[in-house]
Write a protein that holds these residues in place. Structure first.
Motif, PDB file in Angstrom:
ATOM      1  N   LYS A   1       0.815  -0.891  -0.109  1.00 21.50           N
ATOM      2  CA  LYS A   1      -0.112   0.014   0.330  1.00 21.50           C
ATOM      3  C   LYS A   1       0.761   1.527  -0.210  1.00 21.50           C
TER       4      LYS A   1
ATOM      5  N   THR B   1      -0.317   4.596  -0.798  1.00 18.66           N
ATOM      6  CA  THR B   1      -1.458   5.414   0.284  1.00 18.66           C
ATOM      7  C   THR B   1      -2.433   4.506   0.067  1.00 18.66           C
ATOM      8  N   ASP B   2      -3.542   5.180   1.730  1.00 16.61           N
ATOM      9  CA  ASP B   2      -4.902   5.119   1.445  1.00 16.61           C
ATOM     10  C   ASP B   2      -5.654   4.676   0.721  1.00 16.61           C
TER      11      ASP B   2
ATOM     12  N   SER C   1      -2.386   0.846  -4.433  1.00 15.17           N
ATOM     13  CA  SER C   1      -1.928  -0.726  -4.180  1.00 15.17           C
ATOM     14  C   SER C   1      -1.097  -1.172  -5.003  1.00 15.17           C
TER      15      SER C   1
END
Length: 765
Positions: free
Chosen positions: A461, A463-464, A467
């Protein structure tokens, strides 16, 4: 890789736009829930936890084209075996109709996105893997499983070579059973009763013995009269008679450690399926020799006059049989040795003994009888480790598989003719009728397989919302094949062979996943699939004992999984482009002498591209609407001189692959007299297809639609559920299989069951 870059670029562009729009909308909406509140919101009624990536995840969070059916879904559909999942699963063709007069209806013929295998001989591996509680079933014979105490069924579309390995080049079907419960004792009983003396009973019982030990037993049986008859032989064809039992023991001494011991036993003992001959060609070669003696033997000519006039009435001289005993035992252990880290071991042994026989030509003329026995044993051991390190989630493992098979194929061609010719002084000699009378064979064979693999896959991942996934598997397989062929007329050894090979393959996967909002996932991926090389187990001469090269595929896929309107709408879409190389294909032809010459060959290259859509809408309380659509453009794109000579031509459509397949379902639940009632309709339609790779005209299946209906009610103040159902409401006529037997130039068909009605009862304690 140009297609891969195009897919990734499209996904990134779309996701960035969605992410920016979602961010703007959130900034403007002061009453929107905060992330923690959103995460705590209850899941929708359509949420299912799946293990498509060897770890438990919400279906909507998995960047793989998956159709998942829960136990409630299966009960609502009235599904009795796993073949019942096919109508509502885009890209999937699944049935158990008899192939080429084989005499069995328990051998799974599964195709996903145009790739599978419908030959039941052990030398021909499946193209779609079936797994029960993560245990691979090595053979198609006996693999159409009854659905007793099932938690869910997952259909993974596209190559699954990285995490699941060999023989998942088309996809995989994962069957997960309900496990013992340490906290709740229960008994579930159900039954179906209906037309043609249908009796189907299922039950399961769970008992916590201590706080750390629980036992569960499940059992089921199904009996039903057949729907086929013969004008020559008394009795019915196509009866169903099967039963099975499963036992499980769960031991969980600590919250971090658990063991599951499972055992199962099932048995099938029924007549051969209903089959009829649909076309008989001109009498040449072997059939000319038969017809030349038919009058003197008091037998009918083998010609168009013997073609069936009814889809359920044949002229078979005997009923045949379809028998199978399948059993297995497994032990799995799982230990959470650190936070977010666990190791798992799965040890399994399985054994199947299968025998089936039929009058393959299904006429009053003694042309072709087939008998097959398959005795198979397999042992497998898998270790998995999974966990999370910061933003990286990992799954890795090793796999070992050992399989031994003894099987025998008897093809009795023109039975009785040789004895007649010997009695009349014609044989033994070089006369043409003697050649025709000695083409039958009995082939006892053994096949030994040892396979090893190591694999790993991780998701990082960034970032939020962004991925990437990467994984790879290395597989090694060793095969040893021995065979002998004896003439059924003379008993003489015709040929023998002993072959062994070693195969190896890397199967990587890479992917990119973007989650611009909580309920939207976009993904793109490349994956490689693999099916091991093998040998032509249907050889009818020594030179035909050819090696068949491994089959592999390169698959590019992009998709979106989304939910809207407070998760009342679920829409999942996928597009794909798959190239198959060295496609393994079984063809049935005649040699230069007119004798049978069935062969397993490599067909060079094939391509399948298409899209899949799955939509579920809950517009109001109690109402569920579902629609699916699968489109496949699958065809042979390159061929070889050998394949072309057999009739496998560029442009041939892939086997059992309709271009379009659509399903619609509606279910309404409401309260009636203080209790629950429901009504449900399932509709499916598929376009035309060919049942064989050679696309012969008499193996063509026209488009057809099916409708099933069910209405039910829970008796007030009880746990008793009742329902009435009708399957194939409009009594549509279609074939589960159409086959071509080249040496006698005839076609057979195994038609599906007609309209049937029944009632269901279920109770929970």
């Amino acid at each position: 890789m140009a297609r891969m870059r195009h897919y990734f670029a499209s996904i990134i562009a779309m996701s960035v736009a969605l992410h920016m729009n979602a961010g703007a909308a959130h900034a403007q909406d002061q009453v929107s829930p905060q992330p923690d509140e959103a995460a705590a919101r209850p899941a929708s009624a359509d949420d299912i936890v799946v293990t498509a990536r060897r770890r438990a995840e919400r279906l909507q969070d998995v960047p793989v084209a998956v159709t998942a059916l829960s136990a409630a879904n299966l009960e609502a559909k009235g599904a009795s075996d796993i073949a019942a999942i096919a109508p509502s699963t885009p890209g999937l063709s699944f049935n158990g109709g008899a192939v080429g007069g084989s005499g069995t209806s328990s051998s799974a013929q599964i195709f996903i996105r145009g790739i599978g295998q419908d030959d039941y001989l052990p030398t021909t591996d499946p193209g779609v893997g079936i797994y029960i509680d993560e245990i691979y079933l090595g053979r198609t014979t006996g693999s159409i499983l009854s659905l007793t105490d099932i938690e869910r069924v997952e259909v993974l579309r596209g190559p699954q070579g990285t995490l699941f390995g060999r023989n998942t080049i088309g996809g995989a079907i994962l069957v997960t059973t309900r496990k013992p419960d340490l906290s709740d004792a229960y008994v579930n009983l159900s039954g179906n009763f209906g037309e043609r003396s249908l009796v189907e009973l299922k039950g399961s019982a769970n008992a916590p013995v201590t706080d750390t030990l629980a036992v569960k037993v499940s059992a089921g049986m199904r009996k039903q009269d057949g729907y086929g008859r013969s004008t020559v032989t008394p009795g019915r064809f196509g009866d169903t008679d099967r039963w099975g039992v499963t036992g499980q023991v769960l031991f969980q001494p600590t919250p971090e450690l658990k063991f599951l011991l499972s055992g199962d036993y099932s048995k099938i003992d029924q007549p051969s399926p209903t089959q009829v001959v649909t076309n008989i060609g001109p009498a040449v070669g072997l059939i000319a020799a038969y017809n030349g003696t038919a009058a003197a033997r008091g037998l009918p000519l083998f010609n168009q006059a013997l073609v069936a006039t009814d889809r359920f009435t044949s002229g078979s001289q005997r009923r045949g049989y379809d028998k199978a005993t399948v059993k297995g035992i497994s032990l799995s252990g799982e230990y959470e040795f650190a936070k977010d880290w666990a190791i798992k071991s799965i040890t399994a042994y399985r054994k199947s003994d299968v025998a089936f026989s039929a009058d393959a030509d299904t006429t009053a003329a003694p042309i072709f009888d087939v008998t097959t026995t398959v005795n198979q044993e397999q042992f497998s051991q898998e270790f998995q480790v999974s966990g999370t390190v910061g933003p990286l989630s990992l799954t890795a493992g090793t796999y070992y598989y050992d399989e031994d098979i003894d099987y025998s194929l008897t093809a009795d061609i023109l039975p009785g003719l040789y004895g007649f010719l010997v009695g009349n002084g014609v044989c033994p000699s070089a006369a043409a009728p003697c050649f025709a009378a000695t083409r039958g064979f009995r082939q006892p064979s053994t096949l030994s397989i040892k396979a090893y693999a190591g694999f790993g896959q991780g998701t990082l991942k960034f970032t939020d919302w962004l991925s990437a996934t990467g994984g790879i598997r290395y597989s090694v397989e060793k095969r040893q094949f021995e065979t002998q062929s004896f003439g059924t007329a003379t008993g003489a050894l015709q040929f023998a062979g002993n072959q062994h090979r070693r195969y190896s393959q890397w199967t990587p996967k890479i992917g990119l996943e973007v989650k611009p909002t909580r309920d939207v996932l976009l993904y793109a991926s490349y994956s490689k699939g693999y099916k091991s090389g093998t040998f032509n187990g249907r050889a009818t001469s020594g030179p035909a004992l050819n090696e068949v090269l491994p089959e592999n595929s390169d698959s590019y896929e992009a998709g979106i999984k989304s939910q809207f309107w407070d998760r009342r709408i679920t829409l999942n879409l996928s597009v794909y482009d798959v190239t198959y190389k060295n496609l393994q294909t079984t063809v049935t032809v005649r040699d230069s002498n007119g004798a049978p010459a069935t062969a397993l060959i490599n067909a060079a290259k094939a391509k399948a591209k298409g899209f899949e859509a799955e939509l579920t809408v809950r517009p109001m309380d109690g109402l569920m609407l579902n629609a699916t659509w699968g489109y496949i453009d699958g065809k042979i794109t390159e061929t070889t001189p050998i394949a072309a000579a057999q009739g496998l031509l560029i442009g041939n459509r892939l086997t059992k692959t309709p271009k379009n397949k659509i399903s619609l379902a509606a279910q309404y639940d409401w309260e009636l007299f203080g209790s629950d009632a429901f009504a449900r309709v399932d509709y499916s339609w598929q376009s035309s297809m060919f049942h064989t790779p050679l696309n012969q005209v008499n193996t063509f299946e026209d488009s057809y639609a099916l409708t099933n209906a069910r209405i039910g009610y829970t008796l007030p103040n009880t746990q008793v559920r009742t329902s009435v159902f009708v399957n194939n409401v409009f009594n549509k006529r279609y074939a589960l299989n159409r086959s071509y037997v080249a040496f006698a130039d005839y076609n057979t068909a195994n038609f599906a069951r007609p309209r049937e009605w029944g009632v269901s009862l279920a109770v929970d304690f």
